[in-house]
Write a protein that holds these residues in place. Structure first.
Motif, PDB file in Angstrom:
ATOM      1  N   GLU A  32      77.131  19.295 132.916  1.00 21.80           N
ATOM      2  CA  GLU A  32      77.972  18.114 133.146  1.00 21.80           C
ATOM      3  C   GLU A  32      79.301  18.196 132.371  1.00 21.80           C
ATOM      4  O   GLU A  32      80.330  17.696 132.833  1.00 21.80           O
ATOM      5  N   GLN A  33      79.268  18.848 131.213  1.00 23.14           N
ATOM      6  CA  GLN A  33      80.512  19.012 130.446  1.00 23.14           C
ATOM      7  C   GLN A  33      81.431  20.031 131.115  1.00 23.14           C
ATOM      8  O   GLN A  33      82.657  19.881 131.124  1.00 23.14           O
ATOM      9  N   ARG A  36      83.363  18.396 133.763  1.00 22.96           N
ATOM     10  CA  ARG A  36      84.507  17.644 133.216  1.00 22.96           C
ATOM     11  C   ARG A  36      85.691  18.579 132.965  1.00 22.96           C
ATOM     12  O   ARG A  36      86.844  18.221 133.200  1.00 22.96           O
ATOM     13  N   ARG A  39      87.286  19.274 136.222  1.00 19.81           N
ATOM     14  CA  ARG A  39      88.101  18.119 136.613  1.00 19.81           C
ATOM     15  C   ARG A  39      89.446  18.134 135.881  1.00 19.81           C
ATOM     16  O   ARG A  39      90.487  17.849 136.468  1.00 19.81           O
ATOM     17  N   GLU A  78      85.659  18.200 124.747  1.00 20.30           N
ATOM     18  CA  GLU A  78      86.863  17.370 124.609  1.00 20.30           C
ATOM     19  C   GLU A  78      88.068  18.210 124.198  1.00 20.30           C
ATOM     20  O   GLU A  78      89.178  18.011 124.691  1.00 20.30           O
ATOM     21  N   ILE A  81      89.227  20.305 127.184  1.00 20.30           N
ATOM     22  CA  ILE A  81      89.930  19.446 128.154  1.00 20.30           C
ATOM     23  C   ILE A  81      91.337  19.126 127.654  1.00 20.30           C
ATOM     24  O   ILE A  81      92.321  19.210 128.403  1.00 20.30           O
ATOM     25  N   GLU A 102      90.534   8.637 132.545  1.00 16.14           N
ATOM     26  CA  GLU A 102      89.766   9.727 133.144  1.00 16.14           C
ATOM     27  C   GLU A 102      88.860  10.432 132.138  1.00 16.14           C
ATOM     28  O   GLU A 102      87.717  10.780 132.439  1.00 16.14           O
ATOM     29  N   PHE A 103      89.362  10.636 130.898  1.00 17.38           N
ATOM     30  CA  PHE A 103      88.639  11.493 129.949  1.00 17.38           C
ATOM     31  C   PHE A 103      88.310  10.827 128.607  1.00 17.38           C
ATOM     32  O   PHE A 103      87.679  11.447 127.758  1.00 17.38           O
TER      33      PHE A 103
END
Length: 718
Positions: A32-33, A36, A39, A78, A81, A102-103
């Motif tokens: 799932e990370q 992200r 994305r 994080e 991203i 979004e994040f």
């Protein structure tokens, strides 16, 4: 369509670099990370759509490469991203609010922290760079992950710097060597530091890098057999001691060789005449066991042993360092550490994301980094100029340090050449501000004393003691320099306001009107018209020589319609110097005025009033601008010590300097400087800069010096 609106079209083909990034992330992040991160790439690719780098590649390849560098550190999702999106706020239409929606807030905060200042107007490129650096450090204080992204960003830019223009390459390379590589070192990130230094050196001095690199390869080829024999002998001894270990030979980089050649004035052969090895063992006690083993194999140099395990470096680095007499006529440098220490030595604060345990080495690097950044935050609140702040931070980035003890056994790390005064400010700002002396290993010593590793230092304070301008000459640490400058600026402002008030009062008095009789509304209007916030700013501006008191007095009278007083001004009353105005007054070095001399002041823009002796040759030129001359005299109760110059003609033989210096000291005067002006086989002329209270004190010094048999004459100079 905005990239983070939730309506972005799917990216039809995922580039190979993004797929490779996701594959590496899968080694330590859940699916799932990783989704992200995908994305973040989609949003970043659309936001940067149409933008290219200097090389012609799509711009999105750069943030993806930055994220790839950070994957090697095992950072969290994080951070990855934020790395992919780190240029979106600056270079695209994407907003912080959209990023946060979004994040999350943490990612938006990191991206904002990495973003350069591009909307603020600065006086120079230097100031813009300094302010950008200042903002980055403040963002670090909120989240240390910001500096990881910033360093990775700079590392990838240096790897691809070949497409930049020559001037840009040199500017970026210099900034990398001056700021970013030292920050990486200060945070213990030696892998980053080494590559940033190598790439910076290659871009700044390509020919020097090429020559040194070629010579390293040549030397290593000739020494491979010798290094192999030393490594085998060390390994055999450790095996005999039943110590699990691995040994890595250490090779100096072109940049480290270049800096040693330049700073230590050594030849290439002298720098390379060392064999270097790193021994890595499982546990801390194994380090000391291994140390005994290699000392039993080759004799150690007793002055070259350092225990950075018991006393870690400021960036958390831990290791044992020893130098041995080798079998091939060259010294052997050996570092001994554990696996955890080795990881921290290479990755520093970034090791936190690799090891999720409570290892002391990891915690040490993290805590020390946070303490350093917290100190920077405190310093920046005191410095109004970004350039001053940056220069002070540079001092803290020097790698050489001394390690000192408080009386209670606390260890403090300070820059090389630190004084007892630096130590006082390292303990606490209040201790530094009120310091008067120090006890170094129980012996009384002045604050300017330079400190050496291992000393125990105790600071003696007094409530009445305050910083003086001379203290700036004693200190090297940014914390001490910032605190002293902050105090002196505050003091200077108070002194400037008081002196400016006296100067304006004298100018008005010469027109037969007092300052107190000027209506408040007139003063307020004048302050507003001249864009000052308060009356105190106007008065300080007068004292600093930026406005002429006569001109201000005339304008004030015109504003209140009192034109009768604007003509026929009478002679000014003299401004008296009490000795308390040191924050804003300065004394000319061309003539060194002291109490008892006839004096005159000259208003120099930005410097304030510079006091000269009335007989100074330069005063004749100053009289061509009479509006800048200030009538001055000494107060009857003037206090303090003042510099003067004493010219001594003497025999030229051993012991003369000591004899004259002793005579000056006996006359209760301090010597600031001495230089030989003339010298031959028989006679010498010496020029002493000394401190005296007044002309009578100076005459007493002259009489004492003239009594010395070796002295033929003593006079005031000039």
């Amino acid at each position: 369509m905005r990239a983070a609106s939730g309506k972005t079209s799917a990216i039809p083909v995922v580039p190979a670099d993004v797929l490779a990034l996701e594959k590496r992330l899968a080694a330590y992040l859940p699916q799932e990370q990783i989704l992200r991160v995908r994305r973040a790439y989609e949003i970043g690719a659309q936001a940067h759509s149409g933008q290219t780098r200097k090389s012609g590649e799509p711009y999105i390849t750069h943030p993806v490469a930055v994220a790839g560098i950070l994957v090697d550190l095992g950072v969290d999702a994080e951070t990855i991203i934020a790395a992919i999106l780190h240029d979106t706020l600056e270079d695209t239409l994407l907003s912080r609010e959209e990023l946060e929606h979004e994040f999350g807030a943490a990612v938006a905060e990191m991206v904002d922290g990495v973003t350069k200042l591009d909307k603020v107007q600065f006086k120079s490129r230097q100031e813009a760079a300094a302010e950008s650096f200042r903002k980055m450090l403040l963002a670090m204080a909120r989240d240390l992950r910001v500096i990881l992204i910033k360093l990775a960003d700079r590392l990838h830019n240096m790897r691809t710097i070949g497409s930049m223009a020559i001037d840009s390459r040199r500017r970026i390379a210099r900034e990398t060597l001056d700021i970013y590589a030292p920050i990486a070192q200060r945070l213990g990130m030696n892998q980053f530091k080494a590559e940033l230094q190598d790439l910076g050196f290659r871009a700044l001095y390509p020919d020097r890098h090429r020559i040194i690199e070629a010579r390293i390869k040549n030397v290593l080829g000739n020494r491979r057999e010798a290094m192999g024999k030393i490594e085998m002998a060390c390994s055999a001894r450790l095996d005999h001691e039943k110590l699990a270990h691995r040994i890595v030979s250490r090779i100096k980089s072109p940049y480290s060789i270049y800096t040693k050649m330049r700073e230590d004035r050594k030849t290439f052969a002298q720098v390379m005449d060392v064999y270097g090895f790193r021994v890595v063992v499982p546990q801390v006690m194994n380090c000391y066991h291994a140390l005994g083993a290699v000392h039993g194999l080759y004799k150690p140099l007793d002055t070259r042993f350092r225990d950075f395990i018991a006393i870690p470096k400021a960036n958390g680095y831990q290791s044992l360092h020893t130098v041995l007499f080798g079998p091939f006529g060259a010294p052997i440098e050996i570092q001994i550490r554990t696996e955890d220490m080795d990881t921290v030595a290479e990755r520093g604060v970034a090791a936190h994301w690799v090891y999720k345990n409570d290892g002391s080495a990891v915690n040490s690097a993290q805590n020390r980094a946070r303490e350093w950044v917290a100190g920077l935050v405190d310093a920046q609140t005191r410095e109004s100029s970004s350039i001053d702040f940056l220069e002070n931070v540079k001092v803290d980035l020097f790698p050489d340090e001394v390690y000192l003890f408080t009386p209670k056994g606390r260890i403090l790390a300070l820059p090389r050449n630190a004084s007892a005064l630096d130590f006082a400010y390292a303990v606490h700002t209040d201790v530094g501000d009120h310091a008067v002396a120090a006890r170094i290993d129980t012996k009384l010593a002045p604050l300017r004393t330079r400190l050496s590793s291992g000393q125990t230092v105790e600071i003696i304070t007094a409530p009445s003691a305050v910083p003086s301008p001379q203290w700036l000459e004693y200190v090297v640490s940014s914390k001490a320099r910032t605190a002293i400058r902050h105090f002196l600026k505050h003091l200077q402002h108070e002194d400037a306001v008081e002196l400016g008030h006296r100067m304006l009062d004298r100018a008005l008095d010469a027109r037969n009107i007092s300052f107190d009789s000027i209506p408040t509304d007139v003063l307020d209007r004048f302050v507003l018209d001249n864009k000052f916030k308060r009356l105190e700013e106007l008065l300080a501006d007068i004292a600093l020589g930026n406005r002429m008191p006569d001109q201000v007095a005339r304008q004030l009278l015109e504003m209140q319609g009192d034109l009768a007083h604007t003509h026929q001004p009478r002679a000014h009353e003299k401004i008296l110097i009490s000795g308390a105005e040191r924050g804003v007054l300065s004394f000319a070095r061309c003539c060194y005025p002291i109490p008892g001399d006839a004096i005159v002041g000259y208003l120099s823009a930005g410097k304030g009033v510079v006091v000269h002796r009335a007989e100074c040759p330069n005063v004749a030129d100053y009289r061509k601008t009479p509006e800048r001359l200030v009538a001055m005299d000494w107060d009857a109760n003037v206090q303090g010590d003042y510099r003067a110059q004493l010219r001594v003609e003497s025999d030229n033989k051993p012991g003369v300097l000591a004899t004259v210096a002793a005579a000056i000291a006996e006359a209760d005067s301090n010597i600031e400087n001495v230089e030989y002006k003339e010298l031959d086989n028989q006679y010498a002329t010496l020029l002493f800069t000394i401190e005296v209270r007044n002309t009578q004190h100076f005459d007493a010094v002259v009489r004492r010096v003239q009594r010395a048999i070796v002295v033929h004459g003593a006079y005031r100079h000039p």
